[in-house]
Write a protein that holds these residues in place. Structure first.
Motif, short mmCIF file in Angstrom:
data_model
loop_
_atom_site.label_atom_id
_atom_site.label_comp_id
_atom_site.label_asym_id
_atom_site.label_seq_id
_atom_site.Cartn_x
_atom_site.Cartn_y
_atom_site.Cartn_z
N TYR A 111 -52.98 -64.31 117.04
CA TYR A 111 -51.65 -64.86 117.26
C TYR A 111 -50.94 -65.15 115.95
O TYR A 111 -49.72 -65.00 115.85
CB TYR A 111 -51.73 -66.14 118.10
CG TYR A 111 -50.36 -66.73 118.36
CD1 TYR A 111 -49.47 -66.10 119.22
CD2 TYR A 111 -49.95 -67.88 117.71
CE1 TYR A 111 -48.20 -66.61 119.44
CE2 TYR A 111 -48.69 -68.41 117.92
CZ TYR A 111 -47.82 -67.76 118.79
OH TYR A 111 -46.56 -68.26 118.99
N LYS A 114 -50.09 -61.16 114.25
CA LYS A 114 -49.92 -60.22 115.36
C LYS A 114 -49.86 -58.76 114.90
O LYS A 114 -50.62 -57.92 115.40
CB LYS A 114 -48.66 -60.57 116.16
CG LYS A 114 -48.76 -61.82 117.00
CD LYS A 114 -47.49 -62.02 117.80
CE LYS A 114 -47.59 -63.22 118.72
NZ LYS A 114 -46.34 -63.39 119.52
N TYR A 118 -53.09 -56.62 116.00
CA TYR A 118 -52.81 -55.69 117.10
C TYR A 118 -52.87 -54.24 116.60
O TYR A 118 -53.33 -53.34 117.31
CB TYR A 118 -51.42 -55.95 117.68
CG TYR A 118 -51.25 -57.29 118.37
CD1 TYR A 118 -52.34 -58.09 118.70
CD2 TYR A 118 -49.98 -57.78 118.69
CE1 TYR A 118 -52.17 -59.32 119.32
CE2 TYR A 118 -49.79 -59.00 119.31
CZ TYR A 118 -50.89 -59.77 119.62
OH TYR A 118 -50.71 -60.98 120.23
N THR A 151 -50.99 -58.51 125.90
CA THR A 151 -51.47 -59.66 125.14
C THR A 151 -51.73 -60.87 126.02
O THR A 151 -51.98 -61.95 125.50
CB THR A 151 -50.46 -60.05 124.05
OG1 THR A 151 -49.23 -60.44 124.66
CG2 THR A 151 -50.20 -58.87 123.11
N HIS A 158 -53.21 -66.30 125.80
CA HIS A 158 -53.27 -65.19 124.84
C HIS A 158 -54.57 -64.42 125.01
O HIS A 158 -55.66 -64.96 124.79
CB HIS A 158 -53.15 -65.75 123.42
CG HIS A 158 -52.88 -64.70 122.39
ND1 HIS A 158 -53.64 -64.58 121.25
CD2 HIS A 158 -51.95 -63.72 122.33
CE1 HIS A 158 -53.17 -63.58 120.52
NE2 HIS A 158 -52.15 -63.04 121.16
N LEU A 314 -43.60 -59.74 120.88
CA LEU A 314 -44.19 -58.89 119.85
C LEU A 314 -43.34 -58.89 118.58
O LEU A 314 -42.12 -59.13 118.62
CB LEU A 314 -44.33 -57.46 120.37
CG LEU A 314 -45.30 -57.26 121.53
CD1 LEU A 314 -45.24 -55.83 122.03
CD2 LEU A 314 -46.72 -57.63 121.11
#
Length: 395
Positions: A111, A114, A118, A151, A158, A314
């Motif tokens: 988090y 990101k 990701y 997500t 999360h 995002l």
């Protein structure tokens, strides 16, 4: 007269201004933009157009959409357009669904980082599938993968994971034949899990030592290299979840599935039940249970509901749908042409069952809600110059 269905926009309009004021300086620009877009979506603030039915002459006012990718109301049309483009990519083979999930400790730091984490998730999952598929002990072929990032879980917490849609086979390494996987079996999950864990942790460590990761709050101590190494060590021993589902019932089922997953947001308006002094009540699915008992309702304080929704905004410019291998943008057309030739099929023709029909049976916003006739635009307006007369229907 029946009341209008509850929407995330209603919650944001009612409580968003005070919520943002109380958290001034703690929200990023993406979160603020998402809230503002959702609040204004399909309202007079964004302007719109006046439509008239060519058949029955009914007039309808349609307000413009915000087109923010986190807005629950704007994703159906986006899915339509995306699926129209993807129909030509389907092959007449079995398709498999593989899910790569990050363990809880990694999710916690994702988090705060990101874009990096990701991105590593995408890269490691794709490399895992492509590497194992190339191995002659398994498939011995070059495969294609479409990946979609989610997500969240059903309770809006999360929970980063990627859904992978993979044709059941690929081009043999010498390129002279189509190498199909065994019926009903794609690749061994345990092998995928172990390679995914190794690749992800290697790439995450590399990102850390390059200075790309930042930690705050309760994770601030991880800025020290020794603390980060000690924190990461247990994740090398735990099992990482890679889940493979049985093959889809044909290419059309793949499109139907993709229509539900590619442009999904953290929570659909259809899951909302109530918004009152107790908070926000919505439907959720408890995957730890089976049968009817897994379908439940949850009530969150409104502040907490908004917080959880915004967890899933995002970073700007981050692509949540990606293609790898045979389906990578650079060589997709050539690779699919070769695959069809080896499979002995011609270029896939467009069918009457378009992606629009698969995604939703909702009426087009340019179709008359009364008689089904075509609607034409007779006036375009902005919020500064609204049309005369009350709106009959907002599309």
């Amino acid at each position: 007269m029946a009341s209008l269905p509850l929407e995330v926009a209603d919650i944001f309009r009612a409580c968003g201004p005070d919520w943002r004021k109380a958290r001034a300086g703690t929200l990023n620009l993406g979160q603020l933009k998402a809230m503002s877009a959702i609040e204004r979506c399909r309202s007079a603030e964004l302007g719109g157009h006046v439509l008239r039915c060519e058949r029955c002459a009914q007039v309808q006012i349609a307000y413009n959409s915000c087109r923010n990718r986190h807005c629950p109301k704007c994703q159906t049309s986006a899915a339509h357009r995306w699926l129209d483009a993807r129909q030509a990519d389907l092959l007449p083979v079995d398709y498999y669904h593989v899910v790569f999930t990050l363990p809880a400790p990694i999710s916690a730091i994702a988090y705060q980082n990101k874009a990096i984490v990701y991105g590593v998730l995408f890269k490691a999952a794709a490399e895992t599938l492509l590497t194992i598929a190339r191995d002659n002990r398994h498939l011995g072929a070059r495969i294609g993968v479409t990946m979609v990032l989610h997500t969240w879980d059903s309770a809006l917490t999360h929970h980063p994971h990627v859904h992978c849609i993979v044709p059941g086979g690929g081009l043999a390494m010498e390129g002279s034949r189509w190498q199909a996987c065994k019926p009903g079996f794609f690749l061994p999950v345990r092998v995928l899990s172990r390679l995914f864990r190794r690749l992800f942790l290697t790439q995450l460590t590399s990102a850390y030592h390059s200075g790309a990761l930042r930690f705050f709050g309760c994770h601030q101590e991880l800025n020290e290299a020794s603390a980060f190494a000690a924190w990461l060590k247990p994740t090398y021993q735990q099992d990482w979840v890679v889940y493979a589902k049985r093959p889809f019932a044909g290419p059309k089922a793949v499109l139907a599935y993709l229509s539900r997953y590619t442009h999904r947001v953290a929570i659909a308006n259809s899951r909302l039940i109530a918004f009152d002094e107790h908070g926000v009540t919505f439907k959720w699915k408890d995957y730890r249970q089976q049968g009817r008992t897994r379908h439940k309702t949850m009530t969150l304080a409104t502040d907490e509901f908004i917080r959880r929704f915004l967890l899933h905004v995002l970073p700007h410019g981050f692509h949540r749908i990606r293609h790898y291998g045979l389906l990578a943008n650079g060589g997709r057309t050539e690779n699919l042409t070769q695959a069809r030739r080896l499979l002995g099929v011609e270029q896939q023709a467009q069918t009457d069952e378009s992606a629009d029909a698969i995604v939703s049976d909702q009426r087009s916003p340019f179709t008359c809600p009364t008689c089904g006739g075509p609607m034409i635009v007779i006036e375009v307006f902005t919020h500064h110059h609204l049309p005369r007369g009350p709106p009959r229907l907002a599309a």
